[in-house]
Design a protein around this motif. Structure first.
Motif, PDB file in Angstrom:
ATOM      1  N   MET A 144       0.846  -1.187   0.000  1.00 24.95           N
ATOM      2  CA  MET A 144       0.000   0.000   0.000  1.00 24.95           C
ATOM      3  C   MET A 144       0.882   1.237   0.000  1.00 24.95           C
ATOM      4  N   SER A 145       0.440   2.238  -0.765  1.00 24.52           N
ATOM      5  CA  SER A 145       1.185   3.482  -0.772  1.00 24.52           C
ATOM      6  C   SER A 145       0.223   4.622  -0.494  1.00 24.52           C
ATOM      7  N   GLY A 146       0.779   5.703  -0.102  1.00 20.99           N
ATOM      8  CA  GLY A 146      -0.013   6.887   0.209  1.00 20.99           C
ATOM      9  C   GLY A 146       0.695   7.696   1.255  1.00 20.99           C
ATOM     10  N   ARG A 201     -14.257  13.631   8.838  1.00 19.33           N
ATOM     11  CA  ARG A 201     -15.542  13.337   9.492  1.00 19.33           C
ATOM     12  C   ARG A 201     -16.695  14.088   8.836  1.00 19.33           C
ATOM     13  N   ARG A 202     -16.418  15.311   8.392  1.00 15.95           N
ATOM     14  CA  ARG A 202     -17.458  16.123   7.743  1.00 15.95           C
ATOM     15  C   ARG A 202     -17.744  15.679   6.318  1.00 15.95           C
ATOM     16  N   GLY A 203     -16.926  14.794   5.789  1.00 18.10           N
ATOM     17  CA  GLY A 203     -17.133  14.311   4.430  1.00 18.10           C
ATOM     18  C   GLY A 203     -16.490  15.166   3.369  1.00 18.10           C
ATOM     19  N   LEU A 204     -15.671  16.139   3.775  1.00 21.02           N
ATOM     20  CA  LEU A 204     -14.979  16.971   2.803  1.00 21.02           C
ATOM     21  C   LEU A 204     -13.845  16.206   2.135  1.00 21.02           C
ATOM     22  N   LEU A 205     -13.280  15.274   2.849  1.00 18.43           N
ATOM     23  CA  LEU A 205     -12.242  14.381   2.327  1.00 18.43           C
ATOM     24  C   LEU A 205     -12.778  12.959   2.378  1.00 18.43           C
ATOM     25  N   ALA A 206     -12.466  12.207   1.345  1.00 17.42           N
ATOM     26  CA  ALA A 206     -12.875  10.803   1.340  1.00 17.42           C
ATOM     27  C   ALA A 206     -12.098  10.057   2.421  1.00 17.42           C
ATOM     28  N   GLU A 207     -12.740   9.063   2.981  1.00 17.32           N
ATOM     29  CA  GLU A 207     -12.064   8.253   3.991  1.00 17.32           C
ATOM     30  C   GLU A 207     -10.888   7.548   3.328  1.00 17.32           C
ATOM     31  N   PRO A 208      -9.713   7.664   3.907  1.00 13.98           N
ATOM     32  CA  PRO A 208      -8.529   7.083   3.267  1.00 13.98           C
ATOM     33  C   PRO A 208      -8.434   5.579   3.502  1.00 13.98           C
ATOM     34  N   ASP A 209      -7.573   4.966   2.709  1.00 15.55           N
ATOM     35  CA  ASP A 209      -7.253   3.566   2.945  1.00 15.55           C
ATOM     36  C   ASP A 209      -6.472   3.481   4.250  1.00 15.55           C
ATOM     37  N   ARG A 210      -6.326   2.266   4.738  1.00 12.68           N
ATOM     38  CA  ARG A 210      -5.551   2.044   5.964  1.00 12.68           C
ATOM     39  C   ARG A 210      -4.396   1.092   5.667  1.00 12.68           C
ATOM     40  N   SER A 211      -3.286   1.338   6.330  1.00 19.23           N
ATOM     41  CA  SER A 211      -2.160   0.419   6.228  1.00 19.23           C
ATOM     42  C   SER A 211      -2.473  -0.818   7.063  1.00 19.23           C
ATOM     43  N   LEU A 212      -1.640  -1.823   6.938  1.00 18.76           N
ATOM     44  CA  LEU A 212      -1.841  -3.027   7.755  1.00 18.76           C
ATOM     45  C   LEU A 212      -1.778  -2.697   9.232  1.00 18.76           C
ATOM     46  N   GLY A 225      -2.959   0.014  10.492  1.00 14.74           N
ATOM     47  CA  GLY A 225      -4.093   0.862  10.844  1.00 14.74           C
ATOM     48  C   GLY A 225      -3.898   2.351  10.593  1.00 14.74           C
ATOM     49  N   HIS A 226      -2.749   2.739  10.038  1.00 12.95           N
ATOM     50  CA  HIS A 226      -2.509   4.159   9.760  1.00 12.95           C
ATOM     51  C   HIS A 226      -3.279   4.599   8.518  1.00 12.95           C
ATOM     52  N   ARG A 227      -3.803   5.815   8.568  1.00 12.07           N
ATOM     53  CA  ARG A 227      -4.494   6.369   7.411  1.00 12.07           C
ATOM     54  C   ARG A 227      -3.463   6.619   6.303  1.00 12.07           C
TER      55      ARG A 227
END
Length: 148
Positions: free
Chosen positions: A1-3, A25-36, A38-40
């Protein structure tokens, strides 16, 4: 995973990590993927979106208005003509111009109060020549050369 991790995105966009999470939380940014672990992990475009949000706020748009603008940009096909940046900018410009007109009236009134030598608000309110708007409620009479 990268980001990019939260701290990297926040630093690159000039916001705090708390702001980043709030916008998520407000939905202005899409929920990011998570690393193994648990980091965003955010895509690089998240930095651009954050910069756009901050720039729009500096122009006077509320976060709700920014959300509408972002949503309109995501749904370009079939959107209403009044949903885009141009329509929002026209409405915001009218709002800003109205505020400027109000501020010019306030500035003129404050200049008049300064020139009239008003030092005591309550005393000034009792003078018929007081430039503060409530002076119209004071008893009638002529201004002295030095009402205070």
């Amino acid at each position: 995973m990268s980001g990019l991790r939260s701290g990297q995105v926040a630093a690159a966009a000039g916001v705090s990590p708390q702001t980043l999470r709030y916008y998520e939380r407000r939905g202005l940014l899409a929920e990011p993927d998570r690393s193994l672990g648990g980091h965003r992990l955010y895509p690089a475009e998240a930095v651009t979106v954050l910069r756009v949000i901050k720039a729009a706020q500096r122009l006077g748009f509320t976060l709700d208005e920014v959300a509408d603008l972002l949503d309109a940009g995501r749904h370009r096909h079939g959107r209403h003509p009044d949903a885009g940046l141009r329509a929002h900018a026209q409405a915001k410009l009218a709002e800003v111009e109205a505020k400027i007109a109000d501020l010019q009236v306030i500035a003129g009134t404050l200049r008049a109060a300064e020139q009239a030598g008003c030092d005591d608000l309550v005393e000034c309110a009792g003078q018929p020549c007081c430039p503060i708007p409530f002076a119209t409620m004071a008893p009638g009479g002529a201004c002295d050369a030095d009402p205070h």
